[in-house]
Enzyme design. Structure first.
Site, PDB file in Angstrom:
ATOM      1  CB  CYS A  57      -0.945   0.024   1.246  1.00 33.59           C
ATOM      2  SG  CYS A  57      -1.760   1.628   1.588  1.00 33.59           S
ATOM      3  CD1 TRP A  90      -6.279  -3.872   4.703  1.00 33.58           C
ATOM      4  CD2 TRP A  90      -4.858  -4.975   3.339  1.00 33.58           C
ATOM      5  NE1 TRP A  90      -5.978  -3.054   3.623  1.00 33.58           N
ATOM      6  CE2 TRP A  90      -5.221  -3.887   3.009  1.00 33.58           C
ATOM      7  CE3 TRP A  90      -4.173  -5.918   3.148  1.00 33.58           C
ATOM      8  CZ2 TRP A  90      -4.344  -3.493   1.722  1.00 33.58           C
ATOM      9  CZ3 TRP A  90      -3.251  -5.543   1.989  1.00 33.58           C
ATOM     10  CH2 TRP A  90      -3.433  -4.385   1.124  1.00 33.58           C
ATOM     11  NE  ARG A 118     -13.210   0.326   1.531  1.00 33.32           N
ATOM     12  CZ  ARG A 118     -14.238  -0.418   0.828  1.00 33.32           C
ATOM     13  NH1 ARG A 118     -15.373   0.263   0.570  1.00 33.32           N
ATOM     14  NH2 ARG A 118     -14.076  -1.684   0.621  1.00 33.32           N
ATOM     15  CB  THR A 120      -7.672   1.552   5.198  1.00 38.96           C
ATOM     16  OG1 THR A 120      -8.011   2.816   6.355  1.00 38.96           O
ATOM     17  CG2 THR A 120      -8.952   1.981   4.550  1.00 38.96           C
ATOM     18  CE1 TYR A 183      -5.597   1.956  -4.667  1.00 35.11           C
ATOM     19  CE2 TYR A 183      -3.895   3.840  -4.706  1.00 35.11           C
ATOM     20  CZ  TYR A 183      -4.186   2.439  -4.328  1.00 35.11           C
ATOM     21  OH  TYR A 183      -3.316   1.698  -3.537  1.00 35.11           O
TER      22      TYR A 183
HETATM   23  N1  LIG Z   1      -6.568   7.802   3.797  1.00 26.34           N
HETATM   24  C1  LIG Z   1      -5.884   6.772   4.125  1.00 26.34           C
HETATM   25  C2  LIG Z   1      -6.121   5.772   2.645  1.00 26.34           C
HETATM   26  C3  LIG Z   1      -5.492   4.323   3.064  1.00 26.34           C
HETATM   27  C4  LIG Z   1      -5.944   3.270   2.104  1.00 26.34           C
HETATM   28  O1  LIG Z   1      -6.876   3.570   1.571  1.00 26.34           O
HETATM   29  N2  LIG Z   1      -5.415   1.945   2.196  1.00 26.34           N
HETATM   30  C5  LIG Z   1      -5.619   1.034   1.262  1.00 26.34           C
HETATM   31  C6  LIG Z   1      -4.744   0.145   1.032  1.00 26.34           C
HETATM   32  S1  LIG Z   1      -3.581   0.862  -0.450  1.00 26.34           S
HETATM   33  C7  LIG Z   1      -6.820   0.206   2.085  1.00 26.34           C
HETATM   34  O2  LIG Z   1      -6.283  -0.385   3.062  1.00 26.34           O
HETATM   35  N3  LIG Z   1      -7.840  -0.220   1.445  1.00 26.34           N
HETATM   36  C8  LIG Z   1      -8.869  -1.045   1.825  1.00 26.34           C
HETATM   37  C9  LIG Z   1     -10.069  -0.590   1.645  1.00 26.34           C
HETATM   38  O3  LIG Z   1     -10.518   0.406   0.916  1.00 26.34           O
HETATM   39  O4  LIG Z   1     -11.191  -1.276   1.913  1.00 26.34           O
HETATM   40  C10 LIG Z   1      -4.548   6.955   4.218  1.00 26.34           C
HETATM   41  O5  LIG Z   1      -3.974   7.606   3.667  1.00 26.34           O
HETATM   42  O6  LIG Z   1      -4.030   6.472   5.369  1.00 26.34           O
END
Ligand SMILES: N[C@@H](CCC(=O)N[C@@H](CS)C(=O)NCC(=O)O)C(=O)O
Length: 314
Positions: A57, A90, A118, A120, A183
């Protein structure tokens, strides 16, 4: 891939129907701050915080870079999730050390049993209050940049007062068009939404290329946060975004200045070790079955990241 709804995991892909095929990123849900102040709820302490990351990520990669650059490795331990993000989101290959959980959504419900949103990476966990301090990478790197200096003795500053305005400007430009822009290309579900994101992305890369022809870094003569935030997208670009996200007008390798700049950052001591192309390629190509149903992961491309970057003369 999915999300929590009032603490219950649901396996759902991003909703792009309500936004004409456009991918709209949800705001992070935990936005507290570690502050080196006597009355702060979250005070900097060695061993108190734990970081959950994915090596795939780009947002989590920022936090690993700052942990490395700021000498925080012995003070903040890390759990790395598996690259595959499937119906349970994850997951950890081995139970993580704090609770023995194997799914990241369990960490979110430890913090907030009725959490909706979400799940993340990155996640910054506080062992003292048993909660998530922050899951917003742009804010976690600010905390790492300044709040642990008295513990590490490392006073390197990637968000110096004198350059803040410029750094903020670059961040505000790079985030929508480049970091999130790739993205917006890859997750678009209409031709129009994709083309709009693609045009913004490549206009921005052209502007960055022109800037970097005359300037060694984005905001002045030294590396700042703005550079590291751009770097984690650039380093994934040729390996993943060109093919998987259809960002294929040009590769970073085709931009002499962006390419040299990316190589210079990659060659900063410690950074290469935070960059894992197995996790990067495997995550995107294997997890996004809506985009790549066969889940076949490409073997290439061969990347030349170790050769001379040639940026010294700037
Ligand atoms: N705003 C967050 C975005 C983090 C993010 O979107 N991470 C992605 C991985 S690249 C994620 O975990 N996505 C899982 C999902 O959206 O369900 C940051 O910059 O920390």
């Amino acid at each position: 891939m999915g999300k929590l709804v009032e603490g219950v995991w649901q396996d759902v892909w991003y909703d792009t129907k309500s936004s004409n095929g456009k991918f709209v990123r949800e705001d992070a849900g935990f936005r507290d701050w570690i502050r080196n102040q006597p009355d702060a709820k979250f005070q900097p302490e060695s061993g108190r915080y734990h970081l959950y990351v994915s090596l795939a990520c780009p947002w989590a990669h920022r936090t690993l870079i700052f942990r490395k650059l700021k000498g925080l490795e012995e003070h903040i331990d890390v759990t790395v999730v598996c690259p595959d993000m499937m119906s349970e989101g994850w997951q950890m290959g081995l139970p993580e050390p704090l609770f023995g959980h194997t799914r990241l959504h369990q960490i979110y419900t430890e913090a907030k049993p009725d959490y909706t949103g979400r799940v993340t990476v990155p996640v910054l966990w506080d062992k003292k209050h048993n909660t998530i301090v922050s899951n917003e990478s742009s804010e976690i790197i600010r905390m790492f940049n300044s709040e642990f200096n008295h513990i590490t003795g490392n006073t390197d500053d990637y968000y110096p007062e004198s350059a803040r305005e410029l750094i903020d400007e670059w961040n505000a430009y790079v985030y929508p068009h480049v970091n999130n822009g790739v993205y917006r290309c890859g997750f678009a579900t209409t031709q129009e939404a994709y083309e709009e994101a693609y045009n913004h992305l490549f206009e921005s890369l052209d502007r960055l290329e022109a800037h970097l022809a005359k300037n060694r870094y984005l905001a002045g003569d030294s590396l700042t946060e703005a550079d590291w935030r751009l770097f984690t997208t650039l380093i994934r670009f040729d390996a993943v975004y060109v093919g998987h996200f259809k960002c294929n007008k040009k590769r970073i390798a085709d931009y002499p200045n962006l390419n040299g700049y990316m190589k210079e950052l990659y060659q900063v001591p410690g950074i290469k070790e935070t960059t894992d192309f197995y996790h990067i390629k495997r995550h995107y190509y294997f997890s996004h079955t809506g985009i790549n149903p066969t889940q076949v992961v490409p073997k290439g491309p061969e990347l030349d990241l170790e050769s001379a970057h040639g940026r010294e003369q700037l």
